[in-house]
Design an enzyme around this catalytic site. Structure first.
Site, PDB file in Angstrom:
ATOM      1  N   ARG A 351     -22.416  27.753  54.047  1.00 45.06           N
ATOM      2  CA  ARG A 351     -21.142  27.046  53.883  1.00 45.06           C
ATOM      3  C   ARG A 351     -21.300  25.535  54.032  1.00 45.06           C
ATOM      4  O   ARG A 351     -20.444  24.776  53.557  1.00 45.06           O
ATOM      5  CB  ARG A 351     -20.153  27.545  54.937  1.00 45.06           C
ATOM      6  CG  ARG A 351     -19.651  28.953  54.725  1.00 45.06           C
ATOM      7  CD  ARG A 351     -18.412  28.973  53.884  1.00 45.06           C
ATOM      8  NE  ARG A 351     -17.354  28.139  54.460  1.00 45.06           N
ATOM      9  CZ  ARG A 351     -16.275  27.731  53.787  1.00 45.06           C
ATOM     10  NH1 ARG A 351     -16.121  28.065  52.524  1.00 45.06           N
ATOM     11  NH2 ARG A 351     -15.366  26.986  54.371  1.00 45.06           N
ATOM     12  N   PHE A 374     -16.065  23.552  64.744  1.00 42.54           N
ATOM     13  CA  PHE A 374     -15.997  24.755  63.918  1.00 42.54           C
ATOM     14  C   PHE A 374     -16.977  24.717  62.746  1.00 42.54           C
ATOM     15  O   PHE A 374     -17.922  25.493  62.705  1.00 42.54           O
ATOM     16  CB  PHE A 374     -14.552  24.983  63.433  1.00 42.54           C
ATOM     17  CG  PHE A 374     -13.630  25.370  64.539  1.00 42.54           C
ATOM     18  CD1 PHE A 374     -13.419  26.699  64.862  1.00 42.54           C
ATOM     19  CD2 PHE A 374     -12.991  24.394  65.289  1.00 42.54           C
ATOM     20  CE1 PHE A 374     -12.583  27.057  65.913  1.00 42.54           C
ATOM     21  CE2 PHE A 374     -12.148  24.742  66.344  1.00 42.54           C
ATOM     22  CZ  PHE A 374     -11.944  26.077  66.659  1.00 42.54           C
ATOM     23  N   GLU A 375     -16.792  23.818  61.817  1.00 43.17           N
ATOM     24  CA  GLU A 375     -17.626  23.833  60.614  1.00 43.17           C
ATOM     25  C   GLU A 375     -17.860  22.405  60.146  1.00 43.17           C
ATOM     26  O   GLU A 375     -17.098  21.867  59.351  1.00 43.17           O
ATOM     27  CB  GLU A 375     -16.945  24.662  59.520  1.00 43.17           C
ATOM     28  CG  GLU A 375     -17.856  25.027  58.380  1.00 43.17           C
ATOM     29  CD  GLU A 375     -17.189  25.975  57.402  1.00 43.17           C
ATOM     30  OE1 GLU A 375     -17.769  27.041  57.126  1.00 43.17           O
ATOM     31  OE2 GLU A 375     -16.092  25.661  56.898  1.00 43.17           O
ATOM     32  N   GLN A 376     -18.911  21.798  60.657  1.00 47.10           N
ATOM     33  CA  GLN A 376     -19.262  20.464  60.204  1.00 47.10           C
ATOM     34  C   GLN A 376     -20.650  20.481  59.575  1.00 47.10           C
ATOM     35  O   GLN A 376     -21.539  21.215  60.016  1.00 47.10           O
ATOM     36  CB  GLN A 376     -19.205  19.440  61.338  1.00 47.10           C
ATOM     37  CG  GLN A 376     -20.181  19.635  62.474  1.00 47.10           C
ATOM     38  CD  GLN A 376     -20.321  18.380  63.320  1.00 47.10           C
ATOM     39  OE1 GLN A 376     -20.524  17.291  62.806  1.00 47.10           O
ATOM     40  NE2 GLN A 376     -20.202  18.540  64.631  1.00 47.10           N
TER      41      GLN A 376
END
Length: 537
Positions: A351, A374-376
């Site tokens: 991702r 979370f999502e970096q």
């Protein structure tokens, strides 16, 4: 000779295990993915990172874990033809609670695939597994008491409520029998990091005490009965620098005992090397190894006769340190991420990056803001030297200021510096700097170069940074046109450290150098990086 630290840069909480002539050290990785670093050596001098075993979502998912949470203090052991790895996934840091969940995974080999995790308990962190000579196994961890004012960066001893022990049944894969609190620690307090071993009819227990700052220590005790009571070492602490501010290796504590095949004895420990004038450990907590001796009283001591760890200690006969290159050049041609690099929290790296969409390039898929829990999209390697230079080249075509990609000196969401390519409403495509200088808890940004410097509308941009002890300077150039240009003032690199910003005990990982991309518009803009270089200065 062994020169400490043997694992420079962020490598804390070393658990050592010998199998035949092979030595393995497992260290904490906290929020960095994949989880747990395992290094290998055959001579105790030269160490190579060979595995990060927690690599699947079923083993470890740290999305949402706060800074300095995640994998704490793994314990590596070998028994019954298997390697056993015990680890904690800590889900909370601030406030009274820790929410620390403990697991076991196994593998017949270090390099192979590790098993699905078995949940054990959540009563505290720093778990270990002891394999007794009668075949029984014992699970230990510190017990966390939330009923005290022990908040994040201000730990209080009553929260560290002794070392718990319970039998582990390998057949049923569960704990059984009574839970016993076997050791309350010394007057130094903050007891954690338990490791048991057995010698000449005694059970020896080493623990970490004093917190992981400048009062840190390895405390030792022993008992004829595994349940205790445990009597304290004559010096209480086997290893500590707490009363010796002049020592090179500070914050010494939290380690494990190991014997060589010919009976020589060593003990690992974590340490920090503070930089003057503010005594900030810019390389985080590192791993060192000390030579020890058994004396006639049946107690273990440092061979140097003190409790203060040495930078150089006697090694094994014939062991010679391999010359380490001053320059590390990373291309992205191999189709897999170079072994030195990690990312943050997510078990779904596809991702945030890949090496397949464009051959020979690391493509970052810009996601949430830098510092997201979370999502970096941030891929980086450890800082291993007090002075170094990092360089990269990026192709990035932003269409809004919400899209930024570049190079960063990173610790966590409130301690980093970054130089990035973005879009400015007046300058067009540009290069600029943004920093968070330790602003806890607000994590407010500063912009040392203002709006930045305008760039050509297209083309590759080279970015670099030089860190010299406590100072950082960013540079840029349009590839193939001109020389490196400094941008912005000299920045405080020392804030990117354990002690920076919030201060001692507020965080305890380490500094990284790497590349990032974010797109807070949610359109997942991509940025391509062709290479990355790291040079010791």
């Amino acid at each position: 000779m062994i020169r400490n630290p043997i694992l420079p840069g962020f490598n804390p909480d070393p658990s050592i295990c010998r199998v035949g002539d092979d030595y393995y050290i497992a260290t904490s990785t906290f929020e960095w993915y994949p989880g747990v670093q395992i290094h290998h050596s055959r001579d105790l001098v030269n160490w190579t990172m060979v595995r990060r075993p927690l690599e699947r979502q079923s083993q470890l998912d740290m999305r949402g874990n706060p800074d300095s949470c995640g994998v704490w203090a793994p314990c590596l052991s070998y028994a019954d033809g298997l390697f056993w790895l015990v680890y904690t996934d800590v889900k909370r840091f601030d406030g009274n609670f820790k929410d620390a969940h403990n697991y076991i995974v196994t593998s017949p080999t270090i390099e192979g695939e590790w098993s699905e995790p078995i949940y054990v308990n959540s009563s505290g962190f720093d778990p270990s597994l002891f394999h007794d000579d009668d075949g029984r196994k014992w699970f230990l961890n510190m017990q966390w008491n939330h009923r005290t004012e022990s908040f994040g960066g201000a730990p209080k001893s009553p929260a560290f409520d002794g070392i718990l022990m319970q039998e582990w049944d390998a057949a049923t894969k569960s704990l059984k029998g009574p839970i016993k609190n076997i050791f309350a620690g010394s007057s130094l307090g903050l007891v954690e990091g338990p490791h048991l071993f057995k010698r000449n009819g005694y059970y020896y227990l080493t623990t970490a005490e004093g917190g992981t700052g400048y009062d840190h220590a390895v405390t030792m005790a022993r008992s004829r009965d595994i349940d205790g009571p445990y009597e304290m070492h004559p010096k209480v602490h086997l290893i500590t620098s707490k009363d010796h501010p002049e020592a090179v290796l500070q914050r010494a504590g939290h380690g494990q005992y190991v014997e060589t095949p010919d009976g020589q004895v060593y003990h690992t420990h974590l340490c920090g090397r503070p930089m003057p004038p503010k005594r900030r450990c810019t390389l985080g907590r590192e791993t060192s190894l000390q030579k020890c001796v058994w004396k006639d009283d049946g107690w273990l001591y440092l061979e140097n006769g003190t409790t203060v760890p040495d930078v150089t200690v006697p090694g094994l006969d014939g062991a010679v340190a391999a010359e380490k290159p001053m320059r590390s050049e990373y291309s992205f041609d191999g189709g897999s991420l170079p072994a030195d690099f990690q990312w943050l929290r997510t078990p779904k790296p596809e991702r945030i990056f890949n090496l397949t969409d464009r051959a020979g390039h690391l493509r970052l898929i810009a996601r949430e803001s830098i510092g997201s829990w979370f999502e970096q999209s941030l891929v980086a390697r450890r800082q291993e030297h007090h002075s170094f230079r990092a360089e990269t080249v990026v192709e990035f075509d932003p269409d809004t200021y919400q899209q930024v990609a570049g190079l960063t000196h990173y610790y966590n969401r409130h301690k980093f510096h970054a130089i990035g390519v973005t879009l400015h409403e007046k300058l067009g495509r540009c290069v600029t700097i943004f920093s968070c200088d330790g602003d806890y808890p607000n994590s407010r940004l500063s912009f040392p170069a203002g709006g930045g410097v305008g760039l050509p509308a297209e083309g590759r941009v080279q970015l670099s940074m030089e860190i010299r002890d406590n100072d950082l300077q960013f540079f840029w150039q349009t590839e193939g046109k001109g020389a490196w240009q400094p941008i912005g003032p000299v920045l405080d690199a020392g804030v990117v450290s354990d002690e920076g910003g919030r201060g001692e005990h507020g965080s305890f990982t380490g500094a990284f150098a790497g590349v990032f991309a974010f797109d807070t518009s949610g359109r997942a803009k991509t940025a391509d990086f062709d290479w990355f270089n790291y040079d010791e200065l």
